[in-house]
Design an enzyme around this catalytic site. Structure first.
Site, short mmCIF file in Angstrom:
data_model
loop_
_atom_site.label_atom_id
_atom_site.label_comp_id
_atom_site.label_asym_id
_atom_site.label_seq_id
_atom_site.Cartn_x
_atom_site.Cartn_y
_atom_site.Cartn_z
N ASP A 59 0.33 -1.71 0.01
CA ASP A 59 0.08 0.11 0.01
C ASP A 59 0.98 0.75 -0.09
OD1 ASP A 59 1.17 -0.43 2.70
OD2 ASP A 59 -1.05 -1.08 2.90
N ASP A 61 1.47 5.03 1.53
CA ASP A 61 1.67 6.01 2.48
C ASP A 61 2.04 7.27 2.03
OD1 ASP A 61 0.71 4.10 4.34
OD2 ASP A 61 2.36 3.13 5.29
N ASP A 138 10.59 3.63 12.88
CA ASP A 138 12.11 2.77 13.03
C ASP A 138 13.23 2.39 12.46
OD1 ASP A 138 10.44 2.13 10.89
OD2 ASP A 138 9.38 0.84 12.19
P1 ATP Z 1 5.08 -2.99 4.95
O1 ATP Z 1 5.34 -3.20 3.64
O2 ATP Z 1 4.73 -4.46 6.39
O3 ATP Z 1 3.47 -2.67 5.44
P2 ATP Z 1 5.98 -0.32 6.33
O4 ATP Z 1 7.37 -0.31 6.07
O5 ATP Z 1 4.29 0.46 5.50
O6 ATP Z 1 5.81 -2.26 5.98
P3 ATP Z 1 3.57 -0.19 8.53
O7 ATP Z 1 4.10 -0.56 9.65
O8 ATP Z 1 2.92 -0.05 7.14
O9 ATP Z 1 4.95 -0.62 7.49
O10 ATP Z 1 4.26 1.46 9.21
C1 ATP Z 1 4.39 2.72 8.43
C2 ATP Z 1 5.94 3.34 8.43
O11 ATP Z 1 5.70 4.12 9.94
C3 ATP Z 1 7.09 2.99 8.19
O12 ATP Z 1 7.51 2.67 7.17
C4 ATP Z 1 7.80 3.21 9.33
O13 ATP Z 1 8.37 4.61 9.22
C5 ATP Z 1 7.03 3.71 10.55
N1 ATP Z 1 6.42 3.48 11.57
C6 ATP Z 1 5.70 2.12 11.57
N2 ATP Z 1 5.50 1.39 13.37
C7 ATP Z 1 6.71 2.09 13.38
C8 ATP Z 1 7.42 1.88 15.41
N3 ATP Z 1 6.54 1.54 16.07
N4 ATP Z 1 7.69 2.43 15.38
C9 ATP Z 1 8.41 4.25 14.66
N5 ATP Z 1 8.28 3.65 13.27
C10 ATP Z 1 7.16 3.51 12.83
MG MG Z 2 3.13 0.05 5.20
#
Ligand code: ATP
Ligand code: MG
Length: 445
Positions: A59, A61, A138
């Site tokens: 997705d 963001d 993170d």
């Molecule tokens: P995926 O492709 O699996 O969705 P993602 O990196 O987009 O991986 P998400 O859980 O959708 O993971 O989170 C979106 C973004 O928000 C992450 O890339 C990160 O930058 C930030 N983020 C998410 N969770 C945390 C956390 N616990 N602490 C700090 N930043 C976070």
């Molecule tokens: Mg994501």
């Protein structure tokens, strides 16, 4: 960390292998509308990381300096959501674009309301600048921004280099970042499995401490994170990485991680995702808790009728697990049904077969039976395999042959004298209405 000014690297995205064609046109639309209205609008996080790796993002963001309310005013098909902080969801048909306002990490001691005694973040909904937004994320590989208008990648934290080095590295001090939010350790494991990257070695040193802190994480959030791990398409690998750690013990205390059923089910799920078949976290949770559920049935032996023992065992097993990971009701109900159907699928009583085959959970329960048959050892293995094969055949043949199969079961299984059930008392502490839904006819021995 947040105070220091850091010069961002702005790089030509095309030179990094990221072209706008790979980005969802809806996500580009959101950033365009935001920028046209005078706000910042950038893609961020997992989608930028995945695009730079040549993967297809799950997705998209968007990060912005507009407040959630301003975003809501700008997009007609949007609504504000969020448990931990408010974000805007902008809907384009079936695609949902998440728009979040730049936030900053809350300075450690200055503002105590934001941290627990252990340094864990309690609130983090404080707005900030783009730069602050990068530093509160993170891992370095998750803090990259992409501007579809200027076609630039913005990197404050060395994320591009870590992408090249295939390394999962925290932004800032590893121990601080884990204490702020121990769920990040689970995220590291998830990205390690998904991307086949190496986590910085220090992360493993904090597994024990993070496991102890899991008890302080809201169970609903842990469900979200575990669901992402189980449905990442790399569940088998994710589970292998988690299994040997104290985190597994903290999250699934009743589970034997070496249970062959688990690896088989995870690999099945990964394969289903690969070929685009539907998956549900309920199935894998049913697998993870299966042995615990079975053991609990044994505890009721001699005290309750077997069918009642199963209902009680399921309730107890799920109740213990729910204290740690909040499994939404639609999934816990799914788990109960799949479990309760196992016994009935094994016994194949002639008069129940058609009803079983028409049960909403038949397909899931059958799949469950098949992987049990493939992984079970010992005396029951033969019977399970026979039952699984029988149901496979039953689904392959036409109606006429199905009737013959039922008839054959009827003659091979002399009808037992039915127990009189009128006036039977149910234990009062069981939510029998939900537990035995659609399975009211107690036909097991
Ligand atoms: P995926 O492709 O699996 O969705 P993602 O990196 O987009 O991986 P998400 O859980 O959708 O993971 O989170 C979106 C973004 O928000 C992450 O890339 C990160 O930058 C930030 N983020 C998410 N969770 C945390 C956390 N616990 N602490 C700090 N930043 C976070
Ligand atoms: Mg994501």
């Amino acid at each position: 960390m947040t105070g220091a000014r850091v010069r961002a690297r702005r790089l030509d995205a095309q030179a990094q292998g990221l072209t706008r064609e790979h980005v969802s046109s809806n996500a580009v639309d959101v950033t365009t509308k935001l920028q046209d209205a005078g706000f910042a609008g950038l893609l961020v996080g997992g989608c930028v990381r995945d695009l730079l790796l040549g993967l297809t993002p799950k997705d998209f963001d968007v990060a912005t300096d507009a407040t959630p309310e301003q975003v809501k005013d700008l997009f007609r098909r949007s609504r504000l959501v969020g448990r931990r902080f408010r974000i805007a969801h902008v809907r384009y048909g079936r695609e949902l674009i998440e728009v979040s306002t730049f936030r900053r990490a809350v300075a450690d001691k200055a503002d105590e309301r934001h941290h627990s005694d252990a340094g864990m973040i309690l609130r983090d909904n404080v707005y900030g600048t783009l730069e602050e937004d990068a530093f509160r994320r993170d891992f370095t590989i998750n803090a990259l921004y992409y501007d579809p208008q200027s076609e630039e990648v913005i990197d404050f934290v060395g994320g591009l280099q870590d992408l090249k080095d295939r390394c999962i590295r925290f932004i800032g001090d590893t121990s601080t970042r884990i204490r702020e939010d121990p769920v990040r350790v689970l995220r590291a494991i998830r990205f390690q499995a998904k991307l086949e990257f190496d986590p910085e070695p220090a992360i493993a040193d904090y597994f024990e401490e993070a496991a102890e802190l899991m008890a302080a994480i809201p169970p609903a959030r842990l469900f979200d994170e575990i669901q992402k791990l189980l449905l990442s398409g790399q569940a088998a690998q994710g589970w292998r990485l988690l299994a040997g750690t104290p985190l597994r013990q903290a999250l699934f205390p009743g589970c034997n991680p070496e249970e062959p059923l688990i690896d088989r089910a995870m690999r099945n799920t990964d394969e289903r995702i690969r070929v685009g078949k539907p998956v549900t976290p309920g199935f894998l949770l049913a697998v993870l808790l299966w042995r615990d559920y079975q053991n609990r049935i044994g505890e009721f032996e001699g005290q309750l009728k077997p069918s009642e023992a199963r209902v009680h065992a399921a309730s107890d097993c799920l109740a213990v697990q729910q204290q740690i990971i909040a499994v939404p009701r639609r999934f816990s109900q799914f788990i109960r049904e799949v479990w309760q159907l196992q016994d009935r699928l094994e016994h194949r009583l002639a008069r129940s077969i058609e009803r079983l085959a028409g049960h909403v959970r038949f397909r899931a329960a059958y799949d469950f039976l098949v992987i049990r048959a493939e992984t079970e050892q010992g005396a029951t293995a033969v019977e399970l395999a026979e039952a699984a094969e029988w149901w496979t055949r039953y689904q392959e043949v036409g109606a006429e042959k199905q009737s013959a199969m039922i008839e054959e079961r009827r003659t091979s299984q002399p009808r037992k004298k039915r127990r009189r059930r009128r006036g039977r008392r149910r234990p009062t502490d069981v939510d029998s209405s939900s537990a035995e839904i659609n399975l009211a006819d107690s036909e097991s021995p």
